[in-house]
Design an enzyme around this catalytic site. Sequence first.
Site, PDB file in Angstrom:
ATOM      1  N   GLU A  56     -10.572  13.373  62.895  1.00  0.00           N
ATOM      2  CA  GLU A  56     -11.018  14.561  62.170  1.00  0.00           C
ATOM      3  C   GLU A  56     -12.198  14.231  61.254  1.00  0.00           C
ATOM      4  O   GLU A  56     -13.194  14.962  61.203  1.00  0.00           O
ATOM      5  CB  GLU A  56      -9.866  15.137  61.329  1.00  0.00           C
ATOM      6  CG  GLU A  56      -8.628  15.468  62.120  1.00  0.00           C
ATOM      7  CD  GLU A  56      -7.611  14.344  62.140  1.00  0.00           C
ATOM      8  OE1 GLU A  56      -6.420  14.626  61.983  1.00  0.00           O
ATOM      9  OE2 GLU A  56      -8.021  13.171  62.320  1.00  0.00           O
ATOM     10  N   SER A 305      15.539  -7.704  85.286  1.00  0.00           N
ATOM     11  CA  SER A 305      16.325  -7.476  84.075  1.00  0.00           C
ATOM     12  C   SER A 305      15.813  -6.261  83.307  1.00  0.00           C
ATOM     13  O   SER A 305      16.598  -5.410  82.864  1.00  0.00           O
ATOM     14  CB  SER A 305      16.264  -8.715  83.171  1.00  0.00           C
ATOM     15  OG  SER A 305      16.877  -9.826  83.781  1.00  0.00           O
TER      16      SER A 305
END
Length: 373
Positions: A56, A305
Site C-alpha cells: 500500500e 513419511s
Amino acid sequence: MKFPDDEGVMRHALQLAARGRGLVEPNPAVGAVIVDDRRHVIAAGYHRQFGGAHAEVDAIRAAGERSRGARLFVTLEPCCHQGKTPPCTDAVIAAGLREVVIGCQDPAPQVSGKGIAILKAAGIAVTVGVCESDARELIAPFRRLMLQGLPWVHAKWAMTLDGRIATRTGHSMWISGAESRAEVHRLRGLMDAIITGAGTVRADDPRLTVRPPGPRTPLRVVIDRSGESVKLDGLLVQTIDEAPVLVCVEHAHANTHHLERLKGAGAEVLSVDADRSVPQQLLKDLGQRQLTHVLLEAGGGLHGSFHDENLIDEVHVFVAPKIVGGVNAVTPVAGQGRAEIPELPSLRDMTIRQFGDDVLIEGRTQTSRLFRH
C-alpha cells in the site's frame, strides 16, 4: 492502463504481489493498485522485500497527491500494527483515499479484521472479497504459519519415465539434465530450509546449497536418528560458512559424542521424541523460527513419511525421458502409502513446463486446500 471491472484491477494487483515471493517472507506477498473512478491506473506497488515498505505504501508513494479521492485495490487487508514498518492503515488514511478494495482478510491475529474496522471508522469505504479465492491462495503459506505455526512444505524429486529415483544398485547421477538442475537451484533460493534424510547424506554427500546464490540462504536440515550420517569431513559441515546446518536426531538414539563434535564445527542439533511424529516435531520447530517455505529434497523413505502424514503441500517433480526398469529400483515416495487409488487427482492448480529433455510437473496437493479458507 485501464481495466473494465474491479476483478481486473485486483488480478493485476495479484500479479504484482507474486513478484515478492522469496523476498518478503515471513511476511506475505502483497500487491496494490490505485485507480481513478474509471479504473485508470494511477500507481501500483508491491511488497518488495522483508523490512521494506508494504504494498500500500509503495503504491501511495508512487501516486503522491493523486491518491486523494482515488480507490486503492490491495490483495490483503492493510496492517494496523507497528512492525518493521508503521501501520499501513495510517498511510491509507493520510493519503486521502476514498475507497479500499481488499482481496482477503489478514489471518494474522494482530490484524484479522482490525485494519478493516479502522479504515471504516475513518470514513473510508471498504469492500472485501474481490478475487478472494485467488488472494487466499496467494498467501496460503503465510496462513499456514499464522494459523498453525507450521511452514509450507514443498517436495521435490527427479524421476525416470517409469517412476524411479535410482536404479536397483542405488545409482542416480544424473536422472535429470543440466537445465532441470539449474531450476532446482532457483527453487532452493526461494526456500527458508531444505530437509533431507540420513540415507541421502550417506549416499550422495550433498551440499544442499544454492548455486548461484538466490534471494534466500536456506537452513540445511538432516533428519537422522543418531546424527552419525553427518560427517565432520562431509560437504554439509565443510560448507557450513555458506549456509547453516541443523541435525534433527531422536533423543533415545542420538550419538552424544558425535553431536558435540558437530556442534563444535558450527552445526545445530535438535533432539526430538522418538515416540511422536518426527516430521511434525521438526516442522513445529521450524515454524517457531518463522520459516515459511521448506523444501523436502530426500529419498523415498522420507518423502513417504511426510506423504503418509499429509504434510506435503506442494510438489515439484522432474520427469526425465529415461527408463531403468527393475522391481528393486527405488520409488520416489515409499512409506505405507494409500490403500486405494484416490478418487480425485492428488494435485490441483497443476502446471507443466519443459527444461531441456525433462518435464517439470508442479502443483499444490489436495491437503493444502484446507488452508485456503
